[in-house]
Design a protein around this motif. Structure first.
Motif, mmCIF file in Angstrom:
data_model
loop_
_atom_site.group_PDB
_atom_site.id
_atom_site.type_symbol
_atom_site.label_atom_id
_atom_site.label_comp_id
_atom_site.label_asym_id
_atom_site.label_seq_id
_atom_site.Cartn_x
_atom_site.Cartn_y
_atom_site.Cartn_z
ATOM 1 N N MET A 548 0.860 -1.182 0.000
ATOM 2 C CA MET A 548 0.000 0.000 0.000
ATOM 3 C C MET A 548 0.893 1.228 0.000
ATOM 4 N N GLY A 549 0.592 2.144 -0.880
ATOM 5 C CA GLY A 549 1.413 3.338 -0.975
ATOM 6 C C GLY A 549 0.595 4.573 -1.225
ATOM 7 N N ALA A 550 1.137 5.692 -0.845
ATOM 8 C CA ALA A 550 0.494 6.976 -1.087
ATOM 9 C C ALA A 550 1.576 8.036 -1.166
ATOM 10 N N ALA A 554 5.381 14.066 -5.986
ATOM 11 C CA ALA A 554 6.570 14.921 -6.069
ATOM 12 C C ALA A 554 7.699 14.365 -5.219
ATOM 13 N N GLY A 555 7.704 13.061 -5.042
ATOM 14 C CA GLY A 555 8.793 12.447 -4.296
ATOM 15 C C GLY A 555 8.527 12.281 -2.823
ATOM 16 N N ILE A 556 7.376 12.725 -2.356
ATOM 17 C CA ILE A 556 7.033 12.571 -0.941
ATOM 18 C C ILE A 556 5.950 11.513 -0.828
ATOM 19 N N GLY A 557 6.241 10.458 -0.122
ATOM 20 C CA GLY A 557 5.280 9.376 0.032
ATOM 21 C C GLY A 557 5.924 8.190 0.709
ATOM 22 N N ARG A 558 5.140 7.160 0.869
ATOM 23 C CA ARG A 558 5.646 5.966 1.547
ATOM 24 C C ARG A 558 4.893 4.751 1.035
ATOM 25 N N ALA A 559 5.586 3.617 0.978
ATOM 26 C CA ALA A 559 4.976 2.344 0.612
ATOM 27 C C ALA A 559 5.163 1.373 1.766
ATOM 28 N N TRP A 560 4.082 0.708 2.110
ATOM 29 C CA TRP A 560 4.106 -0.275 3.202
ATOM 30 C C TRP A 560 3.663 -1.635 2.653
ATOM 31 N N ARG A 584 6.055 -4.214 6.942
ATOM 32 C CA ARG A 584 7.328 -3.646 6.532
ATOM 33 C C ARG A 584 7.152 -2.247 5.960
ATOM 34 N N ASP A 585 8.139 -1.426 6.251
ATOM 35 C CA ASP A 585 8.276 -0.141 5.578
ATOM 36 C C ASP A 585 9.057 -0.436 4.303
ATOM 37 N N ALA A 586 8.323 -0.581 3.170
ATOM 38 C CA ALA A 586 8.978 -0.977 1.932
ATOM 39 C C ALA A 586 9.868 0.128 1.399
ATOM 40 N N THR A 587 9.490 1.367 1.645
ATOM 41 C CA THR A 587 10.317 2.475 1.178
ATOM 42 C C THR A 587 11.640 2.512 1.935
#
Length: 730
Positions: A548-550, A554-560, A584-587
């Protein structure tokens, strides 16, 4: 006049051998004609406009048609006759004879106007009739009485008239189980014989009053394998030099009748085993190149190709509507009347597989059907008791076979089926405005489909377009509903295939994509599901993870990621997490929470917990400070740390029942420097753990927290029955 006279003379010369021997063929430019008229060379017909298609009209005349093909194909209902009684029908040209088996009558109808069949008359006293046949102005009825017999009738302007003596089967034979057919001046009859094999006879009925038996020695070797005959013959069909006899063992024999005095068996079709007795009629239809046979019990139409000598070879089978009871051939089309489905099916049997080309609705209780080149008649028994007429083949296209033979085929229509096209690129477009059916596979973008529907896209792989109205090159299929809402399918090459729901006029507008909106499990990476959404399985060799990501683009975000890990090549960074459940913090490539599958240990901030709960970092508990007391007891709730602020020396605080929260730990401090705080229990005693022999404090269920000293701050733990108190001091 000289040329006209010579031409007429030539015709006269050609007509002499034809009149002497009707079976002879005429050749122009060849000494070995294979058709009635065989021309080795080109043929020119003057007076026809160019750029047009040749057609045959309802009478068989060759005419010039339009430059494109159009016209009806489905049988068109024309008329109906009611008030019959378990009828059977046979037809020859404009004359139809109807055997009313329930009433013992034979009626003659003029069907030159299919919309209004005209009754010419009815003969009575035709009791126990079981089959009827007609050719020209002669009709035959197979009578089931005693050993059975055949009665001939002359057809004219009134009721059918019985002529001559009845045709009685030869000695020891019976017409009770048997069949009849007529072509030209010939009557063909199959007779049964009790306890022995049946026989096949040919009669000359050119003078109906005195029919002549043409084959004194009957043909008997037409039945089951390893026998010299057949049991229970049921039906007969004749075309050209061939006849087919169907028997009650789900099969048929093909006979060469070119020499009626010496009829020979040339082949067999269907079942020829004595162990397959069905007791059913074996409906047949025959042309000089094709044999069609129905198996009533399995709803099957079997089509056989006939060689030049009449040997049948199975071409294909087709599943019809329920209970097919009668079949007739018109060119390449088999007309099948189905009692169970009350349907008249039109099936093209010319290709490698049968194709349904049209249907018509029948009245209930269908018995049989009969055809002319332009007319179909269907007799229906109870409850309808009717005769239906249908217009068929109102116009046909002239066709040329590879050997140059001319024939005709039904005209296609806008609701016709696209079939038997060569597997080469077709130019132009076509449109199906009605229903369509394919018996094989359909390829879009390919001439070699490998499955029922094979769609190929030669454009560049790409993700779906995110704006505008033109989809990307990766787009290969679209399903469009109302309000421009579409589901597009496409390919991004090896990166994956995609589905996108959106608006066709503005692809930036996206719509929900629903899976099983009415319920039902969904599985990914598994061949069976037991839950609403199931990812992977015990035999799935890859991580069953949901990502899951959001972000803001513009380069600001996170994928879990959330799911079950597998230490495979694409997740080698999580060594040691095989089959564990992880968050997991995939990023950041970091495991934040892990439940170890083999021990059940939970790790927070660690992927290798060695205790039931291992936290790699600080732990905080819920805090409640400066809690006021009262004389009835202030509940301490689920707080981890509690700071007490008693207003008097009588303020009281209350722990929950020890049995309701085994293992719970409270850190309690008396914040007052002037008032003692009392802590009691809603269930279970409070034991002081400061001495080797813990004992109930003063024999009561409360404990005082002093303003200073060892009991100002305490730790209290539930053992599931009582509370244990540990003094911490100031």
């Amino acid at each position: 006049m000289k040329h006209l006279y010579s031409w007429l003379g030539g015709v006269a010369l050609l007509s002499l051998p034809l009149a002497a021997a009707q079976a002879q063929n005429v050749g122009i430019g060849t000494t070995q004609p294979t058709q009635k008229l065989d021309v080795d060379g080109n043929m020119r017909v003057r007076g026809l406009p160019g750029a047009s298609l040749l057609q045959t009209d309802a009478e068989g005349n060759v005419v010039s048609g339009a430059a494109s093909i159009s016209g009806p194909l489905n049988p068109a209902p024309a008329g109906v006759v009611t008030g019959l009684n378990n009828p059977l029908v046979a037809v020859s040209g404009p004359l139809a004879v109807v055997l009313n088996r329930g009433a013992g009558t034979l009626s003659l109808y003029d069907v030159s106007n299919p919309a209004a069949p005209a009754l010419r008359g009815t003969a009575t006293g035709v009791s126990n009739g079981v089959e009827v046949a007609v050719s020209g102005t002669t009709a035959a009825v197979l009578i089931h009485s005693g050993a059975g017999y055949i009665q001939l009738f002359s057809l004219g302007g009134g009721a059918p008239t019985a002529v001559g003596s009845s045709i009685v089967p030869p000695a020891a034979l019976s017409a009770v189980n048997g069949g009849i057919a007529m072509t030209g001046n010939r009557l063909y009859a199959a007779y049964d014989r009790a306890g022995a094999y049946g026989a096949f006879y040919v009669y000359d009925v050119s003078t109906p009053a005195t029919p002549t038996l043409l084959n004194a020695a009957p043909t008997t070797n037409t039945g089951p394998t390893n026998s010299t005959g057949f049991f229970t013959p049921q039906t007969v069909a004749v075309a050209g030099n061939f006849a087919a006899v169907g028997h009650a063992y789900n099969g048929a024999a093909v006979l060469d009748v070119s020499n009626p005095a010496a009829v020979t068996v040339v082949g067999s079709a269907g079942s020829m085993s004595t162990g397959t007795y069905s007791g059913n009629d074996q409906p047949l239809a025959l042309s000089t190149t094709t044999l069609c046979m129905l198996t009533v019990g399995t709803n099957t139409l079997s089509t056989y190709s006939l060689s030049a000598t009449g040997v049948p070879t199975l071409r294909h089978t087709y599943t019809t509507a329920p209970t097919p009871v009668s079949v007739a051939l018109s060119g390449n089309l088999a007309y099948v009347a189905c009692r169970g489905g009350s349907a008249l099916q039109v099936i093209d049997v010319s290709g490698g597989s049968a194709v349904l080309r049209g249907t018509a609705v029948l009245d209930a209780g269908t018995n049989n059907l009969a055809l002319t080149p332009t007319l179909g008649l269907v007799a229906n028994g109870s409850p309808s008791q009717s005769l239906q007429t249908f217009s068929i083949n109102s116009a046909r296209t002239v066709t040329v076979a590879p050997d140059g033979s001319l024939s005709s085929a039904p005209l296609a229509t806008s609701t016709d089926y696209v079939q038997n096209q060569p597997l080469t690129t077709q130019t132009g477009s076509f449109n199906l405005s009605g229903n369509g059916a394919l018996g094989g596979s359909l390829g879009l973008g390919t001439t070699a489909p490998v499955t029922r529907l094979d769609v190929r896209n030669t454009a560049a792989a790409a993700l779906p377009a995110s704006s505008g109205s033109a989809q990307s090159g990766g787009h290969y299929a679209r399903f469009l509903g109302t309000s421009n809402a579409a589901l597009d399918m496409g390919s991004n090459g090896t990166a994956g295939h995609w589905l996108q729901a959106g608006n066709t006029t503005n692809l930036g507008v996206r719509y929900p994509l629903l899976l099983n909106p009415n319920g039902g499990n969904v599985g990914i990476g598994t061949s069976g599901t037991t839950r609403l959404l199931e990812l992977g399985s015990m035999s799935y060799g890859n991580p069953a993870m949901v990502r899951m990501g959001a972000g803001n683009g513009a380069g600001i975000g996170r994928a879990w990621e959330l799911g079950v890990q597998v230490n495979s090549g694409n997740l080698a960074d999580v060594s040691g997490e095989n089959y564990d459940f992880a968050v997991r913090d995939a990023t950041g490539n970091t495991t934040r929470l892990l439940i170890e599958y083999s021990t059940g240990n939970v790790g927070v901030g660690t992927s290798a917990p060695t205790s039931t709960l291992q936290v790699n970092g600080s732990v905080a508990v819920k805090v409640a400070n400066n809690v006021a007391g009262n004389n009835s007891g202030t509940a301490l709730g689920d707080n981890g740390y509690v700071g007490l602020s008693p207003a008097t020396n009588a303020d009281y605080y209350l722990l929950p029942s020890a049995s309701s929260c085994p293992g719970r730990i409270y850190y309690i401090r008396n914040n007052s420097s002037s008032n003692t705080a009392y802590v009691g229990s809603s269930g279970g005693n409070i034991f002081e753990g400061g001495s080797a022999n813990a004992a109930a404090v003063a024999g009561t269920s409360s404990y005082p927290l002093a303003t200073s000293g060892a009991t100002k701050t305490v730790t209290i733990i539930s053992d599931g029955a009582n509370w244990t108190l540990i003094k911490n001091g100031n």
